[in-house]
Design an enzyme around this catalytic site. Structure first.
Site, PDB file in Angstrom:
ATOM      1  CG  HIS A   1     -11.105 -11.367   2.242  1.00  0.00           C
ATOM      2  ND1 HIS A   1     -10.711 -10.312   1.466  1.00  0.00           N
ATOM      3  CD2 HIS A   1     -10.418 -11.250   3.404  1.00  0.00           C
ATOM      4  CE1 HIS A   1      -9.825  -9.585   2.124  1.00  0.00           C
ATOM      5  NE2 HIS A   1      -9.626 -10.141   3.307  1.00  0.00           N
TER       6      HIS A   1
ATOM      7  CG  ASP B   1      -9.038 -11.170   7.053  1.00  0.00           C
ATOM      8  OD1 ASP B   1      -8.698 -12.318   6.729  1.00  0.00           O
ATOM      9  OD2 ASP B   1      -8.839 -10.169   6.346  1.00  0.00           O
TER      10      ASP B   1
ATOM     11  CD  GLU C   1      -7.816  -8.290  -1.061  1.00  0.00           C
ATOM     12  OE1 GLU C   1      -6.847  -7.749  -1.622  1.00  0.00           O
ATOM     13  OE2 GLU C   1      -7.807  -8.652   0.122  1.00  0.00           O
TER      14      GLU C   1
ATOM     15  CG  HIS D   1      -1.781  -0.988   1.568  1.00  0.00           C
ATOM     16  ND1 HIS D   1      -1.407  -2.113   2.248  1.00  0.00           N
ATOM     17  CD2 HIS D   1      -3.107  -1.123   1.336  1.00  0.00           C
ATOM     18  CE1 HIS D   1      -2.445  -2.909   2.396  1.00  0.00           C
ATOM     19  NE2 HIS D   1      -3.503  -2.339   1.849  1.00  0.00           N
TER      20      HIS D   1
ATOM     21  CD  GLU E   1      -7.192 -11.779   2.324  1.00  0.00           C
ATOM     22  OE1 GLU E   1      -6.782 -10.813   1.646  1.00  0.00           O
ATOM     23  OE2 GLU E   1      -7.264 -11.759   3.559  1.00  0.00           O
TER      24      GLU E   1
ATOM     25  CG  ASP F   1       1.773  -1.032   3.408  1.00  0.00           C
ATOM     26  OD1 ASP F   1       1.062  -0.701   4.362  1.00  0.00           O
ATOM     27  OD2 ASP F   1       1.445  -1.884   2.559  1.00  0.00           O
TER      28      ASP F   1
ATOM     29  CG  ASP G   1      -3.469  -9.972   2.779  1.00  0.00           C
ATOM     30  OD1 ASP G   1      -2.940  -9.602   3.846  1.00  0.00           O
ATOM     31  OD2 ASP G   1      -4.400  -9.357   2.227  1.00  0.00           O
TER      32      ASP G   1
ATOM     33  CG  ASP H   1      -4.467 -10.864  -1.198  1.00  0.00           C
ATOM     34  OD1 ASP H   1      -3.599 -10.807  -2.083  1.00  0.00           O
ATOM     35  OD2 ASP H   1      -4.884  -9.868  -0.580  1.00  0.00           O
TER      36      ASP H   1
ATOM     37  CG  ASP I   1      -5.152 -11.509   7.392  1.00  0.00           C
ATOM     38  OD1 ASP I   1      -5.771 -11.964   6.423  1.00  0.00           O
ATOM     39  OD2 ASP I   1      -5.229 -10.317   7.759  1.00  0.00           O
TER      40      ASP I   1
HETATM   41  C1  XLS Z   1      -7.801  -6.877   4.255  1.00  0.00           C
HETATM   42  C2  XLS Z   1      -7.282  -7.030   2.901  1.00  0.00           C
HETATM   43  C3  XLS Z   1      -6.108  -6.120   2.571  1.00  0.00           C
HETATM   44  C4  XLS Z   1      -5.908  -6.034   1.081  1.00  0.00           C
HETATM   45  C5  XLS Z   1      -5.060  -4.909   0.632  1.00  0.00           C
HETATM   46  O1  XLS Z   1      -8.523  -7.711   4.760  1.00  0.00           O
HETATM   47  O2  XLS Z   1      -6.933  -8.365   2.704  1.00  0.00           O
HETATM   48  O3  XLS Z   1      -4.968  -6.567   3.216  1.00  0.00           O
HETATM   49  O4  XLS Z   1      -5.373  -7.206   0.575  1.00  0.00           O
HETATM   50  O5  XLS Z   1      -5.612  -3.667   0.932  1.00  0.00           O
HETATM   51 NI    NI Z   2      -5.968  -9.120   1.020  1.00  0.00          NI
HETATM   52 NI    NI Z   3      -7.800  -9.766   4.261  1.00  0.00          NI
END
Ligand code: XLS
Ligand code: NI
Ligand code: NI
Length: 438
Positions: free
Chosen positions: A270, A306, A231, A100, A267, A103, A338, A295, A308
């Site tokens: 998600h 999430d 996304e 991003h 993702e 970042d 991700d 992702d 992750d």
């Molecule tokens: C958040 C998203 C984010 C996107 C990028 O849940 O996964 O990380 O991939 O903005």
């Molecule tokens: Ni993501």
């Molecule tokens: Ni995410």
């Protein structure tokens, strides 16, 4: 020297290796169905979780050693982070990264400063990329962390926030283009609502559509050849996000005339939050012709958010991998981790261990998909299941040779009496399980 310099470059050592800092399965040049493993997987490390997340959660602050983070990130801190990030990427040996705008850059107070800070760091990123040959899979804008975006960016009730977001996206889309990025991602972090009571749903969708059209127009204007990706995510941080899943995104793109311009970045976590299987989302995107990128991560089956986490279950990922391989692979997309460490993963080298395990998991799923395809049984069972659609009646129906009433006539006159047949679910499942032996 950086926080990540302790570890020698990660190599493939094979399944018998006892070295934690080596790939056991991922062998980048190994040919899988005629293509290198590296080219199937297009492995990618994300900047935000890996280098920008201090280990904070809603109950407590950062725990991880990330000396370049602080209350206010300066240019010097951003540069220290960049050195560490590229040291890590090069030692891990992945071909791509994602980021991003916020970042990578020094924090800014005004939009003008934002643009200048981003340009300044992008020059250094370009130098690192040239030196390491690491490429940019995609760039994106953070349109969700700053309080100004609390009510969304493109879907904000205030057009000035829309304009602010437009500037931010304009800057990072251009930077992504200059860095040779292969895609540009929009994750609608707060493009949704917390309560419908205060929300003009149609107005917000129209404004979101306008925003996306502006992004697409600008992409063409500057000659960016990468893919624009949305996304999907159903909720978190908002209660309801407009891009809740692939089907919702496709309806949105269709409504605003963008199905040929925008694809999806799917993702894992998600999809599961949306109550869908990851492989369902991929299959749906392929069916609609909007499959773009991945992702990769996983959630926790007992937690509804999430989390992750790094993927660690190849059998879970194999049906999705099969979909991707059968569709011919990723095109401009990649497998972007991700995923983030756990808060107690304090050793800087844990970041290597997490990625190595995730990469080997993907490699295992890829080999399993290859085994399923090479054995041909799976495809044959499916073909048999749908065989009627390749025979006379099925073909005629799909060639518009019947209306509802002529088909009714035909059905009555020919005296058809179809018998149910086994769906063979357990057999399909056992073929997948049997292929997961790597
Ligand atoms: C958040 C998203 C984010 C996107 C990028 O849940 O996964 O990380 O991939 O903005
Ligand atoms: Ni993501
Ligand atoms: Ni995410």
């Amino acid at each position: 020297m950086s926080l990540f310099s302790d570890v020698a470059p990660i190599r493939f050592e094979g399944p018998d290796s006892k070295n934690d800092f080596a790939f056991k399965v991922y062998d980048k040049d190994r040919l899988v169905l005629g293509k290198r493993m590296a080219d199937w997987l297009r492995l990618t490390v994300c900047y935000w979780h890996s280098f920008n997340w201090p280990g904070a959660d809603v109950f407590g602050g950062g725990t991880l050693p990330r000396p370049w983070l602080g209350a206010r990130v300066t240019q010097a801190m951003a540069e220290q982070k960049l050195d560490a990030a590229f040291d890590f990427l090069a030692r891990l040996g992945v071909p791509y990264f994602t980021f991003h705008d916020t970042d990578v850059m020094a924090e800014a107070d005004t939009l003008e400063e934002h643009g200048a800070n981003l340009k300044r760091i992008a020059v250094l990123i370009a130098e690192k990329m040239a030196k390491t040959k690491i490429k940019l899979l995609w760039g994106t804008a953070n349109l969700f962390s700053h309080p100004r975006y609390a009510a969304g960016a493109a879907t904000n009730p205030d057009p000035e926030v829309f304009a602010y977001a437009a500037a931010q996206v304009c800057f990072i889309l251009e930077a992504t283009h200059r860095l040779g990025g292969e895609n540009y991602v929009l994750w609608g972090g707060r493009e949704g609502y917390d309560t419908l009571l205060n929300t003009e749903l149609k107005g917000e969708l129209d404004r979101f559509g306008r925003f996306l059209s502006m992004v697409v127009d600008h992409k063409h204007k500057i000659g960016f050849k990468g893919t624009i990706l949305i996304e999907p995510k159903p909720f978190e941080p908002t209660k309801h996000q407009y891009d809740r899943d692939v089907a919702a995104v496709f309806a949105f793109l269709q409504h605003y005339g963008l199905t040929k311009e925008v694809r999806v970045n799917i993702e894992v976590n998600h999809a599961t939050l949306a109550g869908l299987d990851f492989e369902h989302e991929i299959a749906a995107a392929i069916a609609y012709g909007i499959f773009g990128s991945i992702d990769v991560n996983r959630g926790d089956p007992r937690n509804g958010w999430d989390t992750d986490q790094f993927p660690n279950n190849a059998q879970d990922l194999t049906p999705a991998m099969l979909q991707i391989v059968q569709a011919g692979g990723l095109d401009t997309g990649g497998f972007n981790f991700d995923a983030k460490l756990r808060r107690q993963s304090l050793d800087p080298n844990d970041l290597y261990l997490a990625h190595i395990a995730g990469i080997d998991t993907l490699a295992r799923a890829l080999l399993a998909a290859e085994a399923v395809i090479v054995e041909k049984r799976f495809a044959k069972l499916r073909e048999e299941r749908y065989a009627g659609w390749n025979a006379a009646l099925g073909k005629k129906i799909m060639a518009n040779e019947y209306t509802l009433s002529t088909l009714a006539d035909h059905a009555v006159k020919s005296g058809i009496d179809p018998k149910p047949r086994s769906g063979k679910q357990e057999l399909f499942e056992s073929i997948i399980a049997g292929a997961c032996r790597f």
